[in-house]
Design a protein around this motif. Sequence first.
Motif, PDB file in Angstrom:
ATOM      1  N   LYS A   1     109.202  -0.757  11.753  1.00  0.00           N
ATOM      2  CA  LYS A   1     109.832  -1.640  10.776  1.00  0.00           C
ATOM      3  C   LYS A   1     109.462  -1.243   9.351  1.00  0.00           C
ATOM      4  CE  LYS A   1     110.097  -5.656  13.849  1.00  0.00           C
ATOM      5  NZ  LYS A   1     109.680  -7.082  14.051  1.00  0.00           N
ATOM      6  N   ARG A   2     108.214  -0.857   9.155  1.00  0.00           N
ATOM      7  CA  ARG A   2     107.762  -0.546   7.798  1.00  0.00           C
ATOM      8  C   ARG A   2     107.392   0.936   7.677  1.00  0.00           C
ATOM      9  NH1 ARG A   2     106.144  -3.958   4.256  1.00  0.00           N
ATOM     10  NH2 ARG A   2     104.074  -3.015   4.005  1.00  0.00           N
ATOM     11  N   PHE A   3     106.213   1.216   7.119  1.00  0.00           N
ATOM     12  CA  PHE A   3     105.820   2.601   6.902  1.00  0.00           C
ATOM     13  C   PHE A   3     105.267   3.267   8.154  1.00  0.00           C
ATOM     14  CE2 PHE A   3     105.645   0.804   2.593  1.00  0.00           C
ATOM     15  CZ  PHE A   3     106.383   1.754   1.893  1.00  0.00           C
ATOM     16  N   GLU A   4     105.237   2.542   9.282  1.00  0.00           N
ATOM     17  CA  GLU A   4     104.704   3.138  10.501  1.00  0.00           C
ATOM     18  C   GLU A   4     105.693   4.093  11.169  1.00  0.00           C
ATOM     19  OE1 GLU A   4     106.518  -0.720  12.115  1.00  0.00           O
ATOM     20  OE2 GLU A   4     105.762   0.113  10.228  1.00  0.00           O
ATOM     21  N   PHE A   5     106.838   4.346  10.524  1.00  0.00           N
ATOM     22  CA  PHE A   5     107.756   5.363  11.042  1.00  0.00           C
ATOM     23  C   PHE A   5     107.037   6.694  11.244  1.00  0.00           C
ATOM     24  CE2 PHE A   5     110.283   9.125   9.847  1.00  0.00           C
ATOM     25  CZ  PHE A   5     111.162   9.153  10.918  1.00  0.00           C
ATOM     26  N   CYS A   6     106.250   7.118  10.251  1.00  0.00           N
ATOM     27  CA  CYS A   6     105.606   8.438  10.322  1.00  0.00           C
ATOM     28  C   CYS A   6     104.684   8.573  11.530  1.00  0.00           C
ATOM     29  CB  CYS A   6     104.856   8.719   9.024  1.00  0.00           C
ATOM     30  SG  CYS A   6     105.946   9.146   7.641  1.00  0.00           S
ATOM     31  N   PRO A   7     103.697   7.676  11.719  1.00  0.00           N
ATOM     32  CA  PRO A   7     102.833   7.848  12.890  1.00  0.00           C
ATOM     33  C   PRO A   7     103.571   7.668  14.208  1.00  0.00           C
ATOM     34  CG  PRO A   7     102.339   5.791  11.757  1.00  0.00           C
ATOM     35  CD  PRO A   7     103.219   6.587  10.855  1.00  0.00           C
ATOM     36  N   GLU A   8     104.548   6.763  14.251  1.00  0.00           N
ATOM     37  CA  GLU A   8     105.273   6.561  15.498  1.00  0.00           C
ATOM     38  C   GLU A   8     106.063   7.801  15.887  1.00  0.00           C
ATOM     39  OE1 GLU A   8     108.522   3.643  17.726  1.00  0.00           O
ATOM     40  OE2 GLU A   8     108.096   3.338  15.602  1.00  0.00           O
ATOM     41  N   VAL A   9     106.763   8.397  14.943  1.00  0.00           N
ATOM     42  CA  VAL A   9     107.584   9.558  15.281  1.00  0.00           C
ATOM     43  C   VAL A   9     106.697  10.760  15.602  1.00  0.00           C
ATOM     44  CG1 VAL A   9     107.972  10.629  12.998  1.00  0.00           C
ATOM     45  CG2 VAL A   9     109.798  10.623  14.695  1.00  0.00           C
ATOM     46  N   THR A  10     105.571  10.880  14.902  1.00  0.00           N
ATOM     47  CA  THR A  10     104.631  11.959  15.220  1.00  0.00           C
ATOM     48  C   THR A  10     104.106  11.816  16.642  1.00  0.00           C
ATOM     49  OG1 THR A  10     103.929  12.226  12.908  1.00  0.00           O
ATOM     50  CG2 THR A  10     102.406  13.008  14.607  1.00  0.00           C
ATOM     51  N   ALA A  11     103.692  10.606  16.989  1.00  0.00           N
ATOM     52  CA  ALA A  11     103.170  10.349  18.334  1.00  0.00           C
ATOM     53  C   ALA A  11     104.221  10.653  19.398  1.00  0.00           C
ATOM     54  CB  ALA A  11     102.714   8.894  18.438  1.00  0.00           C
ATOM     55  N   LYS A  12     105.434  10.223  19.172  1.00  0.00           N
ATOM     56  CA  LYS A  12     106.450  10.322  20.222  1.00  0.00           C
ATOM     57  C   LYS A  12     106.996  11.740  20.396  1.00  0.00           C
ATOM     58  CE  LYS A  12     107.414   5.433  20.440  1.00  0.00           C
ATOM     59  NZ  LYS A  12     108.331   4.296  20.313  1.00  0.00           N
ATOM     60  N   VAL A  13     107.093  12.501  19.316  1.00  0.00           N
ATOM     61  CA  VAL A  13     107.546  13.883  19.517  1.00  0.00           C
ATOM     62  C   VAL A  13     106.459  14.703  20.213  1.00  0.00           C
ATOM     63  CG1 VAL A  13     109.191  13.869  17.607  1.00  0.00           C
ATOM     64  CG2 VAL A  13     106.854  14.685  17.195  1.00  0.00           C
ATOM     65  N   ARG A  14     105.193  14.436  19.880  1.00  0.00           N
ATOM     66  CA  ARG A  14     104.115  15.172  20.522  1.00  0.00           C
ATOM     67  C   ARG A  14     103.980  14.789  21.992  1.00  0.00           C
ATOM     68  NH1 ARG A  14     102.896  19.182  20.587  1.00  0.00           N
ATOM     69  NH2 ARG A  14     100.678  18.944  21.065  1.00  0.00           N
ATOM     70  N   LYS A  15     104.132  13.505  22.314  1.00  0.00           N
ATOM     71  CA  LYS A  15     104.025  13.089  23.715  1.00  0.00           C
ATOM     72  C   LYS A  15     105.145  13.676  24.563  1.00  0.00           C
ATOM     73  CE  LYS A  15     102.678   8.868  24.726  1.00  0.00           C
ATOM     74  NZ  LYS A  15     102.555   7.387  24.708  1.00  0.00           N
ATOM     75  N   ARG A  16     106.249  14.051  23.918  1.00  0.00           N
ATOM     76  CA  ARG A  16     107.361  14.672  24.640  1.00  0.00           C
ATOM     77  C   ARG A  16     107.266  16.195  24.633  1.00  0.00           C
ATOM     78  NH1 ARG A  16     108.292   9.801  23.447  1.00  0.00           N
ATOM     79  NH2 ARG A  16     109.841   8.510  24.503  1.00  0.00           N
ATOM     80  N   GLY A  17     106.181  16.693  24.095  1.00  0.00           N
ATOM     81  CA  GLY A  17     105.918  18.123  24.173  1.00  0.00           C
ATOM     82  C   GLY A  17     106.485  18.974  23.058  1.00  0.00           C
TER      83      GLY A  17
ATOM     84  N   TRP B   1      97.011  -0.249   1.116  1.00  0.00           N
ATOM     85  CA  TRP B   1      95.982  -0.053   2.144  1.00  0.00           C
ATOM     86  C   TRP B   1      96.374  -0.692   3.472  1.00  0.00           C
ATOM     87  CZ3 TRP B   1      93.505  -4.037   4.628  1.00  0.00           C
ATOM     88  CH2 TRP B   1      93.563  -5.299   4.038  1.00  0.00           C
ATOM     89  N   LYS B   2      97.121  -1.792   3.417  1.00  0.00           N
ATOM     90  CA  LYS B   2      97.558  -2.434   4.658  1.00  0.00           C
ATOM     91  C   LYS B   2      98.496  -1.528   5.446  1.00  0.00           C
ATOM     92  CE  LYS B   2      97.083  -7.263   3.173  1.00  0.00           C
ATOM     93  NZ  LYS B   2      97.800  -8.541   2.936  1.00  0.00           N
ATOM     94  N   ASP B   3      99.324  -0.779   4.707  1.00  0.00           N
ATOM     95  CA  ASP B   3     100.232   0.156   5.370  1.00  0.00           C
ATOM     96  C   ASP B   3      99.445   1.285   6.017  1.00  0.00           C
ATOM     97  OD1 ASP B   3     102.736  -1.108   4.440  1.00  0.00           O
ATOM     98  OD2 ASP B   3     101.993  -0.502   2.475  1.00  0.00           O
ATOM     99  N   GLY B   4      98.373   1.733   5.352  1.00  0.00           N
ATOM    100  CA  GLY B   4      97.533   2.764   5.932  1.00  0.00           C
ATOM    101  C   GLY B   4      96.863   2.293   7.215  1.00  0.00           C
ATOM    102  N   LEU B   5      96.372   1.068   7.206  1.00  0.00           N
ATOM    103  CA  LEU B   5      95.756   0.503   8.403  1.00  0.00           C
ATOM    104  C   LEU B   5      96.779   0.382   9.528  1.00  0.00           C
ATOM    105  CD1 LEU B   5      93.368  -0.808   9.858  1.00  0.00           C
ATOM    106  CD2 LEU B   5      93.996  -2.982   8.781  1.00  0.00           C
ATOM    107  N   GLU B   6      97.981  -0.060   9.169  1.00  0.00           N
ATOM    108  CA  GLU B   6      99.053  -0.194  10.162  1.00  0.00           C
ATOM    109  C   GLU B   6      99.389   1.161  10.781  1.00  0.00           C
ATOM    110  OE1 GLU B   6     103.056  -1.372   8.750  1.00  0.00           O
ATOM    111  OE2 GLU B   6     102.836  -3.067  10.111  1.00  0.00           O
ATOM    112  N   ALA B   7      99.368   2.212   9.960  1.00  0.00           N
ATOM    113  CA  ALA B   7      99.662   3.553  10.461  1.00  0.00           C
ATOM    114  C   ALA B   7      98.576   4.029  11.425  1.00  0.00           C
ATOM    115  CB  ALA B   7      99.796   4.528   9.291  1.00  0.00           C
ATOM    116  N   ILE B   8      97.320   3.759  11.100  1.00  0.00           N
ATOM    117  CA  ILE B   8      96.210   4.126  11.977  1.00  0.00           C
ATOM    118  C   ILE B   8      96.340   3.431  13.318  1.00  0.00           C
ATOM    119  CG2 ILE B   8      93.720   3.847  12.321  1.00  0.00           C
ATOM    120  CD1 ILE B   8      93.411   4.328   9.281  1.00  0.00           C
TER     121      ILE B   8
END
Length: 227
Positions: A171-187, A210-217
């Motif tokens: 929904k917010r700035f967590e696009f980056c970590p989510e997409v990184t996680a999901k492309v890597r999990k798919r190889g 800082w809240k966005d950074g915590l959300e990304a972590i």
Amino acid sequence: MILSVIVPVYNEVWTIEEILRRIKLVDIAKEVIIVDDGSTDGTRDYLRSVESEQNFKVFYHSKNMGKGAAIRTAISHVSGDIVIVQDADLEYDPQDYHGVTAPIVEGRASVVYGSRYIKPGNDLPFTRYKIGVLVLTAMANLLYGAGITDEATSYKAFKADVLKSLPLKCKRFEFCPEVTAKVRKRGYRIEEVPISFHYRTVKEGKKIGWKDGLEAILALIKYRFVD
């Protein structure tokens, strides 16, 4: 190949005209998909005044839903072969599209990140933002074996079918970590190329905190175990 440029926008009235001008100047076959995420500063009015004459695809959220939500809206309207995300500020240079998409065009990669940290001369002051990027990058490498230097870069390019296949929930700035996680999990291997970067301050409109950074972590940790 056609490049789909996704531009999520929220209250960027001072930069929206210039970034769209720079995007248009790039000599590459492209479509531009803009999602206004509930702007209240005049950005929305500007987009309505130019969308028909400039041949942009423009969509409007009735209220602010977050950058991730805007990107997800745009993805559903992508018709190109390659997708790249372009922030509406002026930190990233659209002339880098050629370099970022080259590994995909040449058939060497399906996912490419433009790294601010492997190009000499970029303005990367040691601020809390840089610390956050270093932490996120280290976590992506540790949890997913990403092998990258800049997890939080805005310039992430994908084969369109790869990006569309991911069950994104951001929904917010967590696009980056989510997409990184999901492309890597798919190889998928993430290839990095150097890009230019022009740092801007909070006074100049930088919105991430800082809240966005915590959300990304937390997102990087969560998606290690769930999809």
